[in-house]
Design an enzyme around this catalytic site. Structure first.
Site, PDB file in Angstrom:
ATOM      1  N   GLU A  44       0.832  -1.244  -0.191  1.00 37.51           N
ATOM      2  CA  GLU A  44       0.325   0.027   0.114  1.00 37.51           C
ATOM      3  C   GLU A  44       0.867   1.335   0.124  1.00 37.51           C
ATOM      4  O   GLU A  44       0.787   1.903   0.847  1.00 37.51           O
ATOM      5  CB  GLU A  44      -1.041  -0.029   1.099  1.00 37.51           C
TER       6      GLU A  44
ATOM      7  N   GLU B 135      -5.362  -8.096  -0.880  1.00 38.48           N
ATOM      8  CA  GLU B 135      -6.157  -8.048   0.256  1.00 38.48           C
ATOM      9  C   GLU B 135      -7.599  -7.664  -0.182  1.00 38.48           C
ATOM     10  O   GLU B 135      -7.772  -6.777  -1.131  1.00 38.48           O
ATOM     11  CB  GLU B 135      -5.702  -7.066   1.079  1.00 38.48           C
TER      12      GLU B 135
END
Length: 512
Positions: A187, A301
């Site tokens: 991320e 995810e």
């Protein structure tokens, strides 16, 4: 929406008719017709091949490995992804007094040995920055304080990545390691990356990492950008093509409570049922319209929420939400990794009680949640999907010809609803129908925990009671009358129906 309107009209029970091999006709509030002899399509189990987990060092715990074996036994789990393989607590990187790099792969070996010994491969997220290699002290707020700064010396970073890759190849062999995935960071569009500007500096990190891996062996698979909110995928593909940087897959993340502003740059309100798969379609469209249209797409995810919310991740809600997500996302990704398989997890600190809203399928103490049972039930689906015009039904066929059908009654968190009855019209060759249920009376350990008073520290006997409450009951035989069978589902109930055909021997369904 049709179901919700119907529930306002009928006082107690809504009825949906689903007909297999039936002529087209309208009946009831919703017309749902399936012709089991019509063309079908392949239905790979993309939703259960990979799961996320707590950070790397937690994999050494016995509780982690017990949970891993439990999930492996219930699903088609092939890969596990976790953060922080390069964190100082794993001990990979150090420097001597002269600034020369010193590597130690002792814990790395124990971590990967533990996965492989349980029949699971690592999906290697290369993160976070070793302290002595970091350009500055940029520390993330997670309990284990990962450093999220770029490296101060890219030559040392390249050497670390090359040494890491060479070591795992030496230990496990290139034929094994070539089946792994190497994902660059986590991320970087959020506060897990302190480079500025974020995208440009991440692309620099990606370039160095990908080239270092490929210099060790071209068969290693590398990808990214591992972003939150479905970001940067098209940009990374363009960058890799222009700079001739290796890119073997793209990866990104989304959660069902992400906002349209963050994912699509719009002001619309996207329901929790739609966000994940709308994001998946967005990314698929970006890939197919790019210079690399055949790149594998991996959602490393996803979940129904990024909050710790017991009303969602610990609740029966997850059964219908997962089934509906599997239905909607079919064909949009190569793998989707549910975050996470276990509540052996410490990003917000040490777990204080079971059923605190953790992301895992298994609560602290080894207690399977409804989400675990949902994955176990959906594992029974076949590998061919049949078209069904319904938002509550997913129909599949196994190689032996038997049908396996998931049915659910989705209710958004905080809303009340009535039971629904789904009437399935079955092929004339149907000889039996067996149903497995997940609802308040079947497989809901969270409800049992609440009824025992939600003890913060359950005793051994209480844990045994909760684990017993989590077990799905044996399949229930249903009567077939005039080639039809009825299944009634309470709010947020999930069921899987196995229907063997005459002349075929059906496999076992997921009860017990």
């Amino acid at each position: 929406m049709a179901m919700r309107r119907l529930k306002k009209i009928h006082a107690r029970v809504a009825i949906i008719f689903v007909f297999f091999c039936a002529p087209s006709f309208a009946l009831g509030d919703e017309q749902v017709i399936v012709d089991a002899s019509a063309p079908h399509h392949s239905f790979p189990h993309y939703w259960e091949q990979m799961f996320g987990s707590g950070r790397a060092i937690l994999t050494l715990r016995d509780s982690y490995r017990r949970d891993l074996r439990l999930v492996k036994g219930a699903t088609d789990l092939k890969f596990v992804r976790f953060h922080a393989i390069l964190h100082d607590e794993v001990g990979v990187y150090d420097e001597d007094k002269h600034g020369k790099a010193v590597y130690n792969f002792s814990y790395v070996d124990q971590i990967y040995d533990g996965l492989l010994e349980n029949g699971v491969r690592p999906f290697v997220e290369l993160s976070f920055m070793p302290r002595k290699l970091a350009s500055r002290e940029a520390v993330h707020s997670f309990k284990y304080h990962p450093i999220v700064a770029p490296p101060r010396d890219y030559a040392k970073w390249d050497a670390l990545i090359a040494a890491f890759a060479a070591h795992v190849i030496e230990r496990y062999g290139i034929d094994e390691v070539a089946q792994w995935y190497f994902e660059v960071w986590n991320e970087p569009n959020l506060d897990f990356w302190a480079g500025t500007p974020a995208q440009a500096t991440y692309f620099t990190l990606y370039d160095h990492t990908a080239r270092a891996l490929k210099q060790v062996d071209a068969r290693l698979r590398v990808g990214g950008p591992s972003t939150a909110q479905a970001a940067w995928v098209g940009a990374l593909i363009r960058h890799a093509a222009e700079m001739q940087v290796p890119l073997d897959f793209v990866s990104t993340h989304v959660y069902a409570n992400d906002t349209a502003k963050d994912v699509f740059a719009t002001r619309e309100v996207i329901p929790r049922t739609e966000m994940v798969c709308r994001a998946a379609k967005k990314v698929r469209d970006e890939v197919t319209s790019s210079r690399r249209p055949d790149l594998p797409i991996i959602w490393s995810e996803y979940n129904a929420t990024y909050f710790n919310d017991p009303k969602i991740t610990d609740a029966l809600f997850m059964g219908p939400w997962l089934a509906d997500t599997v239905r909607r996302c079919d064909g949009l990704a190569d793998m989707m990794s549910y975050w996470t398989f276990s509540d052996v997890f410490e990003e917000q600190g040490v777990v204080r009680r079971p059923f605190y809203g953790g992301f895992g399928l298994i609560a602290a103490g080894g207690i399977p949640k409804p989400a675990f049972n949902a994955f176990k039930m959906l594992h029974q689906l076949g590998d061919e999907r049949l078209d069904v015009d319904s938002d509550h039904v997913l129909a599949t066929r196994r190689k032996d010809g038997s049908l396996v059908i998931a049915l659910w009654n989705y209710v958004p968190p905080g809303q009340n609803a009535l039971p629904i009855t789904i009437v399935l019209g079955l092929p004339h060759a149907a000889r039996a129908a067996r149903v497995v249920r997940l609802d308040a009376d079947h497989g809901d350990a969270g409800g049992a925990y609440a009824r025992m008073g939600s003890p913060q520290y359950p005793t051994r006997s209480q844990l045994d009671e909760l684990i017993k409450a989590s077990v799905l009951t044996a399949p229930e035989d249903l009567a077939i009358m005039n080639d039809r069978v009825s299944v009634t589902l309470p709010p947020n109930g999930l069921a899987t129906l196995e229907v063997p055909m005459a002349g075929h021997r059906a496999g076992a369904n997921g009860g017990g």
